[in-house]
Scaffold this motif. Structure first.
Motif, PDB file in Angstrom:
ATOM      1  N   CYS A 317       3.882 -10.513   1.511  1.00 17.12           N
ATOM      2  CA  CYS A 317       3.878  -9.609   2.667  1.00 17.12           C
ATOM      3  C   CYS A 317       4.042  -8.160   2.224  1.00 17.12           C
ATOM      4  O   CYS A 317       3.393  -7.253   2.764  1.00 17.12           O
ATOM      5  N   ALA A 318       4.906  -7.931   1.239  1.00 17.69           N
ATOM      6  CA  ALA A 318       5.116  -6.566   0.739  1.00 17.69           C
ATOM      7  C   ALA A 318       3.847  -6.023   0.089  1.00 17.69           C
ATOM      8  O   ALA A 318       3.498  -4.849   0.269  1.00 17.69           O
ATOM      9  N   GLU A 319       3.154  -6.865  -0.665  1.00 21.02           N
ATOM     10  CA  GLU A 319       1.893  -6.458  -1.272  1.00 21.02           C
ATOM     11  C   GLU A 319       0.884  -6.076  -0.204  1.00 21.02           C
ATOM     12  O   GLU A 319       0.201  -5.038  -0.295  1.00 21.02           O
ATOM     13  N   ALA A 320       0.779  -6.912   0.835  1.00 22.97           N
ATOM     14  CA  ALA A 320      -0.172  -6.662   1.917  1.00 22.97           C
ATOM     15  C   ALA A 320       0.185  -5.390   2.680  1.00 22.97           C
ATOM     16  O   ALA A 320      -0.685  -4.563   2.989  1.00 22.97           O
ATOM     17  N   ALA A 321       1.470  -5.224   2.991  1.00 24.23           N
ATOM     18  CA  ALA A 321       1.899  -4.034   3.732  1.00 24.23           C
ATOM     19  C   ALA A 321       1.631  -2.765   2.932  1.00 24.23           C
ATOM     20  O   ALA A 321       1.179  -1.755   3.487  1.00 24.23           O
ATOM     21  N   ALA A 322       1.893  -2.802   1.634  1.00 22.54           N
ATOM     22  CA  ALA A 322       1.669  -1.626   0.795  1.00 22.54           C
ATOM     23  C   ALA A 322       0.199  -1.243   0.783  1.00 22.54           C
ATOM     24  O   ALA A 322      -0.156  -0.053   0.851  1.00 22.54           O
ATOM     25  N   ARG A 323      -0.667  -2.242   0.731  1.00 23.55           N
ATOM     26  CA  ARG A 323      -2.104  -1.971   0.695  1.00 23.55           C
ATOM     27  C   ARG A 323      -2.548  -1.327   2.012  1.00 23.55           C
ATOM     28  O   ARG A 323      -3.302  -0.351   2.028  1.00 23.55           O
ATOM     29  N   GLY A 324      -2.086  -1.885   3.129  1.00 25.62           N
ATOM     30  CA  GLY A 324      -2.454  -1.325   4.428  1.00 25.62           C
ATOM     31  C   GLY A 324      -1.885   0.066   4.646  1.00 25.62           C
ATOM     32  O   GLY A 324      -2.571   0.958   5.158  1.00 25.62           O
ATOM     33  N   LEU A 325      -0.635   0.274   4.263  1.00 24.83           N
ATOM     34  CA  LEU A 325      -0.015   1.580   4.447  1.00 24.83           C
ATOM     35  C   LEU A 325      -0.722   2.651   3.627  1.00 24.83           C
ATOM     36  O   LEU A 325      -0.889   3.787   4.084  1.00 24.83           O
ATOM     37  N   GLU A 326      -1.130   2.308   2.421  1.00 25.63           N
ATOM     38  CA  GLU A 326      -1.836   3.278   1.592  1.00 25.63           C
ATOM     39  C   GLU A 326      -3.111   3.744   2.281  1.00 25.63           C
ATOM     40  O   GLU A 326      -3.420   4.944   2.306  1.00 25.63           O
ATOM     41  N   ALA A 327      -3.856   2.810   2.859  1.00 28.15           N
ATOM     42  CA  ALA A 327      -5.102   3.171   3.552  1.00 28.15           C
ATOM     43  C   ALA A 327      -4.816   4.014   4.788  1.00 28.15           C
ATOM     44  O   ALA A 327      -5.515   5.008   5.063  1.00 28.15           O
ATOM     45  N   ARG A 328      -3.809   3.643   5.539  1.00 27.46           N
ATOM     46  CA  ARG A 328      -3.487   4.373   6.771  1.00 27.46           C
ATOM     47  C   ARG A 328      -2.984   5.774   6.480  1.00 27.46           C
ATOM     48  O   ARG A 328      -3.295   6.727   7.204  1.00 27.46           O
ATOM     49  N   ARG A 329      -2.190   5.917   5.427  1.00 29.79           N
ATOM     50  CA  ARG A 329      -1.696   7.250   5.063  1.00 29.79           C
ATOM     51  C   ARG A 329      -2.815   8.128   4.522  1.00 29.79           C
ATOM     52  O   ARG A 329      -2.794   9.356   4.692  1.00 29.79           O
ATOM     53  N   ARG A 330      -3.784   7.503   3.873  1.00 29.95           N
ATOM     54  CA  ARG A 330      -4.925   8.249   3.352  1.00 29.95           C
ATOM     55  C   ARG A 330      -5.835   8.722   4.475  1.00 29.95           C
ATOM     56  O   ARG A 330      -6.502   9.749   4.358  1.00 29.95           O
ATOM     57  N   CYS A 331      -5.848   7.985   5.571  1.00 26.94           N
ATOM     58  CA  CYS A 331      -6.796   8.280   6.649  1.00 26.94           C
ATOM     59  C   CYS A 331      -6.106   8.069   8.005  1.00 26.94           C
ATOM     60  O   CYS A 331      -6.472   7.175   8.764  1.00 26.94           O
ATOM     61  N   PRO A 332      -5.103   8.875   8.326  1.00 26.82           N
ATOM     62  CA  PRO A 332      -4.378   8.676   9.583  1.00 26.82           C
ATOM     63  C   PRO A 332      -5.227   9.090  10.783  1.00 26.82           C
ATOM     64  O   PRO A 332      -6.141   9.900  10.654  1.00 26.82           O
ATOM     65  N   PRO A 333      -4.919   8.540  11.964  1.00 31.99           N
ATOM     66  CA  PRO A 333      -5.635   8.988  13.167  1.00 31.99           C
ATOM     67  C   PRO A 333      -5.204  10.402  13.523  1.00 31.99           C
ATOM     68  O   PRO A 333      -4.013  10.703  13.614  1.00 31.99           O
ATOM     69  N   ARG A 334      -6.193  11.277  13.738  1.00 29.79           N
ATOM     70  CA  ARG A 334      -5.906  12.662  14.112  1.00 29.79           C
ATOM     71  C   ARG A 334      -6.796  13.062  15.282  1.00 29.79           C
ATOM     72  O   ARG A 334      -7.776  13.805  15.112  1.00 29.79           O
TER      73      ARG A 334
END
Length: 374
Positions: A317-334
């Motif tokens: 779960c930590a691996e999956a969350a880290a992968r998703g968070l990296e993508a979201r932080r790279r491309c946040p909704p603005r």
């Protein structure tokens, strides 16, 4: 892997849910604020017009912790799978665009789509379709695919994903490992593909390999059984497919989404709690539960229970969350601040110019075909 997240928040990052209506339900906003969701998926029922879509995305984007910007996703493929209404740009079918064999034009078309999505705050487009249209009887793919030729699908898919991502929207290639040669709709039943590995390497897999190599941000699983890879096990729940093939062999390093776990291909055979934990064990990083908020809550509770019980599952779960968070932080909704700012973007000059260019290209292709026939 340590992310410094409470277990409930950690597991919440693995869930993206849907809801009814154009106003975000209080429970959805609360789940985002508390970290029990990693984002939302939008459908036609949520986006009646541009101004309402902007308000909705503004509320969803503001609900979460700034360090955990949400995935705000939608299926804006073109053709019959288009969620946003006019004046949003609606591309023709991917089959018709693939026939043009004009990769720069396809890239520009994707950029125009992405510019509109980004303006309203959508940071993830569940496109392009990377399936090969190899079965005329397929009830779900058909003209959503670029071609019956795997290499043309690969080239077109790469151009489309590059256009989306160049404009700041995460692309999602689907449906791995290939939904093109099925005769059943996975919304209604569990399809299977009987082909051997040699055929898969020639037809189904090349577009996914090409997209992975081109830096595709996210990918989506198919709810299909591929007998040559994992007999009897849906790809979404198969570690041999999601991890062994996609991660270890193909080398995909982006975020892997499940297709909607409410689809009958999965829901008719597995309760949501089992489907959720099995999909994460298999290698899915984010689970889509596209309508039933109660089901999403039950999936979250099941993930937390399993993570409490099994340290190895918690690490997954930590691996999956880290992968998703990296993508979201790279491309946040603005999303833009005011509806008036949408007028020059949504259905604006760039979008109209792309449609006109596509029309001219189709007219030229038709004239060439007519000349060849005389």
């Amino acid at each position: 892997m340590q992310l410094g997240l409470d277990l409930g928040v950690l597991c919440g990052q693995l869930l993206v849910g849907g809801f009814d209506g154009a106003e975000p339900p209080a429970r959805t906003l609360k789940a985002l604020a508390e970290g029990r969701r990693g984002g939302a998926i939008l459908f036609r029922r949520n986006v009646p017009d541009a101004a309402a879509t902007l308000r909705l995305c503004q509320a969803l984007a503001a609900a979460g912790d700034p360090d955990r910007p949400p995935f705000l996703g939608i299926d804006q493929e073109g053709g019959r799978v288009t969620r946003l209404p006019a004046p949003f740009l609606t591309l023709p079918t991917m089959r018709s665009l693939g026939e043009l064999a004009d990769l720069p034009l396809l890239r520009r078309a994707a950029r125009a789509v992405a510019a509109e999505l980004r303006a309203v705050g959508i940071n993830l487009n569940f496109a392009p379709v990377l399936d090969v249209d190899s079965n005329p009887a397929n009830p779900i793919i058909g003209d959503r695919a670029f071609s019956r030729d795997p290499e043309r699908v690969a080239r077109s898919g790469v151009a489309f994903l590059e256009g989306l991502q160049d404009e700041g929207v995460l692309a999602c290639g689907k449906h791995f490992p290939g939904h093109g040669d099925t005769a059943l709709d996975s919304h209604l039943a569990l399809p299977s593909i009987p082909h051997g590995r040699g055929r898969l390497d020639q037809v189904e897999l090349p577009p996914f390999r090409a997209a992975s190599g081109a830096g595709l941000a996210t990918m989506m699983t198919a709810h299909i059984v591929v007998e040559a890879l994992d007999p009897g096990v849906p790809a979404t729940l198969s570690r041999a497919i999601c991890t062994g093939l996609l991660r270890d062999e193909i080398g995909f390093r982006g975020v892997l989404f499940s297709d909607d776990l409410e689809m009958a291909a999965i829901a008719a055979h597995f309760p949501i709690e089992e489907a959720a934990t099995r999909a994460v064990r298999a290698g899915c990083d984010v689970l889509l539960i596209c309508k039933d908020e109660d089901a999403a809550d039950r999936a979250h509770e099941a993930l937390v229970r399993e993570a409490e019980r099994d340290p190895r599952f918690r690490d997954r779960c930590a691996e999956a969350a880290a992968r998703g968070l990296e993508a979201r932080r790279r491309c946040p909704p603005r999303p833009v601040a005011l509806p008036a700012a949408l007028a020059e973007i949504v259905g604006g000059p760039s979008s109209r110019a792309v449609l006109e260019e596509i029309e001219r290209a189709h007219a030229a292709l038709a004239a060439l075909a007519a000349g060849a026939a005389t």
